[in-house]
Each structure stands twice: as structure tokens, then as C-alpha cells.
Motif scaffolding. Structure first.
Motif, short mmCIF file in Angstrom:
data_model
loop_
_atom_site.label_atom_id
_atom_site.label_comp_id
_atom_site.label_asym_id
_atom_site.label_seq_id
_atom_site.Cartn_x
_atom_site.Cartn_y
_atom_site.Cartn_z
N GLU A 1 0.48 -1.91 -0.60
CA GLU A 1 -0.11 0.21 0.14
C GLU A 1 0.99 1.47 0.03
OE1 GLU A 1 -3.70 2.37 2.66
OE2 GLU A 1 -2.52 0.17 3.41
N ASN A 2 0.58 2.24 -0.96
CA ASN A 2 1.41 3.53 -1.15
C ASN A 2 0.82 4.34 -0.82
OD1 ASN A 2 2.55 5.61 -1.96
ND2 ASN A 2 2.01 5.03 -3.82
N LEU A 3 0.96 4.63 0.81
CA LEU A 3 0.02 6.06 1.56
C LEU A 3 -0.01 7.22 0.44
CD1 LEU A 3 1.33 5.27 4.79
CD2 LEU A 3 -1.18 4.61 4.03
N ALA A 4 0.90 7.60 -0.15
CA ALA A 4 0.46 8.65 -0.99
C ALA A 4 -0.05 9.21 -1.64
CB ALA A 4 2.37 8.64 -1.70
N VAL A 5 -0.79 8.54 -2.49
CA VAL A 5 -1.78 7.59 -3.40
C VAL A 5 -3.17 8.24 -2.95
CG1 VAL A 5 -1.28 6.81 -5.23
CG2 VAL A 5 -2.70 5.66 -3.37
N GLY B 1 3.47 2.84 5.27
CA GLY B 1 3.76 3.03 6.61
C GLY B 1 2.62 1.98 7.39
N GLU B 2 2.30 2.83 8.80
CA GLU B 2 1.37 2.04 9.45
C GLU B 2 0.48 3.55 10.12
OE1 GLU B 2 2.82 -0.73 12.09
OE2 GLU B 2 3.83 -2.47 10.45
N GLY B 3 -0.81 2.74 10.07
CA GLY B 3 -1.45 3.85 10.19
C GLY B 3 -1.29 3.92 12.77
N ILE C 1 -2.27 10.39 10.49
CA ILE C 1 -1.01 10.53 11.04
C ILE C 1 -0.78 9.06 10.94
CG2 ILE C 1 0.35 10.15 13.89
CD1 ILE C 1 -1.62 12.64 14.72
N TYR C 2 0.69 8.53 10.49
CA TYR C 2 1.18 7.27 10.27
C TYR C 2 2.33 7.02 10.67
CZ TYR C 2 -2.17 6.38 6.75
OH TYR C 2 -4.09 6.43 6.06
N ARG C 3 3.24 5.74 11.02
CA ARG C 3 4.04 5.15 11.05
C ARG C 3 4.88 4.77 9.97
NH1 ARG C 3 1.53 2.48 15.98
NH2 ARG C 3 2.53 3.68 17.74
N VAL C 4 5.21 5.75 9.89
CA VAL C 4 6.46 5.79 7.56
C VAL C 4 7.42 4.76 8.25
CG1 VAL C 4 7.04 7.12 6.55
CG2 VAL C 4 6.01 8.14 7.34
N ASN C 5 7.10 3.90 7.34
CA ASN C 5 8.91 2.52 7.39
C ASN C 5 9.81 3.35 6.37
OD1 ASN C 5 7.78 1.25 9.42
ND2 ASN C 5 6.18 0.00 8.06
N LYS C 6 9.03 3.81 5.14
CA LYS C 6 10.17 3.33 3.57
C LYS C 6 9.28 4.90 3.26
CE LYS C 6 9.89 0.24 1.01
NZ LYS C 6 10.01 -0.97 0.47
N VAL C 7 10.13 5.27 2.33
CA VAL C 7 9.75 6.54 1.60
C VAL C 7 10.88 6.51 0.16
CG1 VAL C 7 9.83 8.54 0.39
CG2 VAL C 7 9.66 8.55 3.69
N VAL C 8 10.29 6.35 -0.91
CA VAL C 8 10.80 5.80 -1.91
C VAL C 8 10.50 6.83 -3.05
CG1 VAL C 8 10.92 4.06 -3.91
CG2 VAL C 8 10.42 3.60 -2.13
N ILE C 9 11.60 7.66 -3.42
CA ILE C 9 11.63 8.52 -4.50
C ILE C 9 12.43 8.00 -5.84
CG2 ILE C 9 12.72 10.81 -4.79
CD1 ILE C 9 11.18 10.76 -2.39
N THR C 10 11.34 8.56 -7.28
CA THR C 10 12.30 8.36 -8.00
C THR C 10 12.57 9.93 -8.86
OG1 THR C 10 10.58 6.67 -8.69
CG2 THR C 10 12.18 7.66 -10.76
N ASN C 11 13.88 9.82 -9.39
CA ASN C 11 13.99 11.19 -9.82
C ASN C 11 13.87 11.23 -11.38
OD1 ASN C 11 15.77 13.37 -9.87
ND2 ASN C 11 17.86 12.37 -9.73
N ARG C 12 13.92 12.53 -11.35
CA ARG C 12 13.99 12.77 -13.47
C ARG C 12 14.92 11.56 -14.39
NH1 ARG C 12 13.87 18.60 -14.19
NH2 ARG C 12 13.64 18.19 -16.56
N LYS C 13 14.44 11.64 -15.28
CA LYS C 13 15.60 10.76 -16.28
C LYS C 13 16.00 11.62 -17.50
CE LYS C 13 12.01 8.12 -18.82
NZ LYS C 13 11.27 6.93 -19.35
#
Length: 303
Positions: A147-151, A283-285, A199-211
Motif C-alpha cells: 500500500e502506497n500511502l501517498a496516493v 507505513g502503518e496507521g 498520522i502514520y508510522r512511516v517505514n519507508k519512502v521511495v523517491i524516483t528522480n527525473r531521467k
């Protein structure tokens, strides 16, 4: 909720090299029984540290990987192969965590390897050592979409360059079509902020750079997580600092359960531009007790 596992098949695969027409895609033709007819397997050349990589196109929690070995000869060539799962392409993805090491697979047989929910976009099979050949006659990956929380969040940024709106950094992978990334103007301390709405406990963030260009603009970006909007949220604790991300690649940053509603990215300094082609948050709620209801139930029981 019950999770139904499924086979993840992608046409985006890569080999360090390949032998004649034993191309990488032949390892994901979806047919264990027919894949070895007419040399229908993938194979590298005889080389140092051969590898094969599958791009799942999104981040999955991988429960199991099934590998089918060749049956005509040379079954021992698979011995010692490592299965890696993760989001990094550093060192061709072989720096990602190891799910399993294959001691051996009998000729023509399929063995299963549990990955216990390791998550990542890339699955890599790698044989460390000199003068090795990696042959794969079928690779199957089972798991479910993380689950990607960002969307479900809302994105804003300190300024907007043309139509490079903040929302384009959370569009789930279509980000680089038609300049579909977010970007600020060239300014002092540019920032981008995601409101996760809870509020979430964030485990990981994934960043994609421009190409297309300018990959170095992301260098030094700070990832902040917290509940404050003071100074546009950039005063929140820092999860990680991005030293560099190669053009078009995605890097993962562990936040170890940091709590917050807001995720900020900021490039400190003068005359900086912040461009993001995808931001994913996992992450987790946090389930908070409703003390107002508890209070009313308690007091009403006294009457």
C-alpha cells in the motif's frame, strides 16, 4: 482481509549479458512445461557475477519466488545463486536484501523460496563469483501490492514551474510521460509537502528522480516527517538526506517508524530547484482512542 497471491509477470527484464537467443524474457514466458523446448530459457554468457533482473513496475511484498532449472544439462550452474528483493538499482540491484540462496535445483525441476514479505520493485537473481553462467528456465514471483500511502494524500510545493504540479509526484508511475513530474522554480530552499491526511508510522519512502536531465538537482534533499507545519513543515525531524539518485532511478530510504501526518522534501540553499518524478510512502496507521466517547460511556454508567 484475505490476501490473494498472484503471479507477477513483467516484460521489463534485464540480463548482464545474454547468450545467442537465450534472452531474459524467456524466463517469464509463463509456461514451466514448454519453456525448455527450442532452448526456451534465458542465459548469460560465461562471465563474472552474472545477474538477471525483473522490474515489477511497482512495489510489492513478495511472499514466494519459484525457480525452474534447465533439464538438458548443466543443472549445477544454478548452485549458489542469490535471490534479491528491493528498490535499489545500485550495483545492478545486487545490493538489495537477500530473500534466499539457492543451494541446488535438480535438472528440470522447480523449487520454491519464501521471502516472508520482503518488499521491493526489483527481483534480482545473481551468482557471485568468476566465470559463472546464469540460466533460468522459469521465474515466478508471488505476492501482493504494497500500500502506497501517498496516493490518498494531497501534495503542494513552494512554487510551480509551468505545469509541473506537485500532484504529478504521486501519480503512481506515469510520472515521466510528457514531463509528468513535479518541479518548483529556481529559488531559495524549495520544498514539496505531502499531507497523508492521518498520522502514520512511516517505514519507508521511495523517491524516483527525473531521467531526461538534471539528476543532480536532487542531491542534498532532506526528507522530513512530522505533524508540524511550522516553516512549511521543514522543521519536522529528518528521516534521511538524499546524497544522489541516478537519472530515472528509484531509491528507498528507511524511516524506522517515524510518526507524522506530513512528509516534506526540501533542498536547502540558494537558487535550487526541486524536481520529483515519484514519491511513494509506506507505513502503518496509528489507531487513536476516542476519549470523548470513553468519557461519555463512563459517566453515563454512573446514572
Amino acid at each position: 482481509a484475505q490476501i490473494t497471491c498472484f503471479t507477477i509477470i513483467s516484460s521489463t527484464v534485464a540480463l548482464k549479458s545474454y547468450s545467442n537467443y537465450w534472452i531474459a524474457e524467456k524466463a517469464i514466458d509463463g509456461n514451466r512445461g514448454l519453456q525448455q523446448l527450442h532452448t526456451g530459457c534465458s542465459s548469460t554468457l560465461n562471465e563474472n557475477n552474472p545477474w538477471w533482473r525483473l522490474d515489477l513496475r511497482d512495489v510489492y511484498r513478495v511472499s514466494e519466488v519459484v525457480i525452474t532449472n534447465r533439464k538438458d544439462c548443466c543443472a549445477e550452474q544454478i548452485n549458489g545463486a542469490e535471490i534479491h528483493i528491493g528498490n535499489s538499482l545500485e550495483n545492478n540491484g545486487t545490493n538489495n536484501p537477500i530473500c534466499a540462496v539457492i543451494p541446488d535445483i535438480p535438472a528440470g525441476e522447480s523449487n520454491n523460496y519464501s521471502c516472508d514479505g520482503l518488499d521491493g520493485r526489483y527481483m534480482i537473481i545473481h551468482i557471485p563469483g568468476d566465470w559463472k553462467i546464469l540460466t533460468l528456465c522459469e521465474v515466478e514471483v508471488y505476492g501482493y501490492l504494497a500500500e502506497n500511502l501517498a496516493v490518498a494524500g494531497a501534495a503542494i510545493q513552494s512554487s510551480t514551474s509551468a505545469d509541473w504540479f506537485a500532484e504529478k509526484a504521486i501519480d503512481r508511475g506515469l510520472q515521466q510521460l510528457y514531463t509528468g513530474c513535479s518541479s518548483t522554480l529556481n529559488e531559495t530552499n524549495p520544498w514539496w509537502r505531502l499531507d497523508l491526511r492521518h498520522i502514520y508510522r512511516v517505514n519507508k519512502v521511495v523517491i524516483t528522480n527525473r531521467k531526461d536531465c538534471c539528476a543532480e538537482r536532487l542531491n542534498g534533499t532532506e526528507i522530513c516527517i512530522g505533524n508540524s507545519l511550522e516553516n512549511n513543515g521543514t522543521n519536522n525531524p529528518i528521516c534521511a538526506v538524499i546524497p544522489a539518485i541516478p537519472a530515472g532511478e528509484s531509491y528507498s530510504y528507511s524511516c524506522d517508524g517515524m510518526e507524522g501526518r506530513y512528509l516534506n522534501l526540501i533542498v536547502p540553499g540558494d537558487m535550487k530547484t526541486l524536481t520529483l518524478c515519484e514519491v511513494k510512502v509506506y507505513g502503518e496507521g496509528i489507531h487513536q482512542l476516542n476519549w470523548f466517547i470513553i468519557y461519555n460511556v463512563f459517566t453515563s454508567s454512573n446514572f
